[in-house]
Each structure stands twice: as C-alpha cells, then as structure tokens.
Design an enzyme around this catalytic site. Sequence first.
Site: not given
Ligand code: S3P
Length: 432
Positions: A169, A315
């Site tokens: 993210q 996840d």
């Molecule tokens: C996601 C990244 C992960 C994941 C989330 C979705 C994404 O989070 O846990 O459910 O779609 O980029 P982080 O970027 O905080 O690791």
Amino acid sequence: MHKKLRKTSVPLRGEIFVDPDKSISHRAVIFSALAKGEGIIKNFLLAADTLSSCNCIEQLGVHVEREGSLVKVSGNGLYGLKEPLTVLQCGNSGTTMRLLTGVLASQPFFSVLSGDNSLNRRPMRRVLAPLGAMGAEIRGRDNGNYPPLAVKGGKLKGINYQLPVASAQVKTAILLASLDADSETVIIEPEKSRDHTERMLSVMGADLEVADLQVILRPGKELIAQEFVVPGDISSAAFFIVAASIIAGSELLIRDVGINSTRTGIIKVLQSMGGKIKLENRREIAGEMIADILVSSSDLKGIEIRGDIIPQLIDELPVLAVAMAVAEGESIVRDAAELRVKETDRIAAVCLELSKMGVEITELEDGFIVKGNPGCLRGGRVGSWGDHRIAMSLAIAGIAAEGETDIANAETVDISFPNFWKVLSGLTESDL
Ligand code: S3P
C-alpha cells in the site's frame, strides 16, 4: 449478525470459485481513473472495500459504470480529477485510503479522507512521511498519524526512499504520487511485498523498472486504459485451502485463482507442513499468473516461519493459525508485527479467539506460538472483532471443531468475500 456452525459431517469435495482479488480490483479502478480512455474491468470484486474505492473515484469526477462485476471507468487522465464536494469515505478499506492519498497528494485541490472506527485508528504516518518528503501537504490526527486526512495537493518532487516495513500500500501510494513528479523516484523495500501495482502500471505505459527489491519510476508518461480480468483472490481461497487440508477425506478444486509469486506464501508453507496442494492449468491472464488449486486433506506438521515469507502471506496468517492448531507439534510465527495494525490487532484477536476454541496459543510481540494438537478444536462463543479475515478463520475452525461455534459480527465477511457463507454451506451441506 451471529453465525452458528457445527463440525462438517462431510469432507469438502468438488469445485468452487472464490470471489475476485481485492488488491487487483482496487488498483484496476483507481489506476483506470488516472488513465486516458475507457478502462474495462472484468470480474471486479463487488465487496464493501472495493466499492469504497469506486465511490471515492466517482466523487473525484470520474464516470464509473457497473453492470454486475463488469466495471467501465472513463479515465480522465492524470490531470482530470476534480475537487470532491465532501469527505471521501473509505469505510474499512486501508487500501482505498492509502492509495488515494498517493493520488491526491499531486492533485491541485483540497480533499479529506476518512474511514470507519477501525480505519481511523490505523497508522498513516507510513504514507504521510514519504509523501511529505516529496513536498505534499497532508495533515491528520495525532500529528499526522491517523485519519481523517486533509490533503492539499500540488506539484511534487521525486524521492529516493527506503521503506521501513514491506508494504504494497505504501509502495503504491508513493508510485502514484510519482507519476507526475519533477524527477524520478526510487523505492527500496526490506522484503518484497505484492507487486500488482508494478505489473499493472507497466502494462498501462508507465516508465517503471523493477530489480528485486527496488522499483524506479520515471515520470512524464501518460497511463493508457486497459482491459483487466481479475482472478480469484488467493487470500479468499486460503480459507478453503486450509479447510480442505484439515478436514479428512477432502479433495477440493478451487478454480481460477491468482498465483502471483508475491502472494503464494500460504501454499508454500502448507506444503512444507505436509499439505497436499497442486497447482493445475497454469496460465497468464492480463499480466498475472492464474491456476486451479487442487487441495487434498493431509496430516500437517508444525513449522516455524519468519523473515521474507511473511509479506507473502500476511493476510493469511489468521487462517494459517487454524492449520497450525491441528498440526502435529509446535508452530512459531515471527516477524509479523504488521498483523497488529491491520483491520484489528490480528495477533491479539487470533490468540484470544482460538484459545476460546481449545487451542494452546501464546501471543508474542511479533507473532505467536501454537502447540499443535490434531484433536484440539472445540466449539465456542467467539467474536470477529469486526474483522473479515478473523470471522472467516473462525468459521474454518468452526467446521473442524467438536460442538457448536457461535461467531459474533459475522457479517464482516462482506468486506472482502461476500459469497463466503454461500460457498462454505455449499461444501458442508449445512444450512449456515
Ligand atoms: C494490500 C497490501 C497489504 C495487505 C492488504 C492489501 C494491498 O497491506 O495486508 O490486505 O492491496 O496493497 P500492507 O501494504 O499494509 O502490507
């Protein structure tokens, strides 16, 4: 809503489909909004989180048309967004908020992002720090750590940034903010996080170079709208991969699931535990690898996991804990402190709720230790903590446990997998 479950009287057999990938659906709608031309998204995930992204994009002046899971986005280009009239409501969706913060940081207008009680307690400094270093003006509660966020966008400069934690993210937010920066951006991750953004932006024409843990984006290229076909979500398939692994006599085929190598940690770890999982009919669709996953039940053994593999199954750790509970011997999960800042504190939630179901599990700062015992699961009154993945993990424990399991706030599965109960009841022949 309470959901009551009993131990399944039948093994899990046959074929299922799981709901479409959440990460790819968010990206498809947000990236298409920034592109020139009409973006076509087939098999878009119709769930609360991804609909939050659709709604926010519409509030930014982009025309989005939906006919079931077919979504058409009339891209306005990098400079075509409009100042939203009201607060952009991201609901429970961290991906919506963090990705849009990256987009809005470079837009020449003011916007405010807010979420529900869970999202408004999730850390945002991880996004505001790099965007601030690029010149963005963003404010939030607690000195910029929590939403609501107020963004005064403007022209940004490129950045050379080492991410403190692997996060797709955060990586994506920076890349989106870099699309029109005045110089190139270099991002280095400590471990590899999911790479859907890099794949999709490259296909759309961004000047992007990926080498192992490093991503370089050279600004100035327009994004061109594409047709995306969203595969089944491996994070949703994970519940049924674990279920079929731990329920004796099962043989289950999960069709059309994305098997991007940055997401398949759950398969690798279950296989190392003795799980019988085969990937069949592998093919590539729209830049992503897809396969049918054949899972047969097996006797699992405990395992220790830490380090690089963690971002590949972050996840899936709550449902992996269920597999560890019924495995022979001890399992240890370390280096997973990120679990504490997800939709809820998933380390605390998993440890408390599974212990109510007879599991010997000990909380660590960055993970947990499970004393596996094949016959340990018994039903109990448990809660989802308002977290979709906790609810679904407990449901899988519930169909493997002796006695009745009662899950409070079970409606939260709608965040990522609205068809979860239907798929589960179809397999267990029970009327959930
Ligand atoms: C996601 C990244 C992960 C994941 C989330 C979705 C994404 O989070 O846990 O459910 O779609 O980029 P982080 O970027 O905080 O690791």
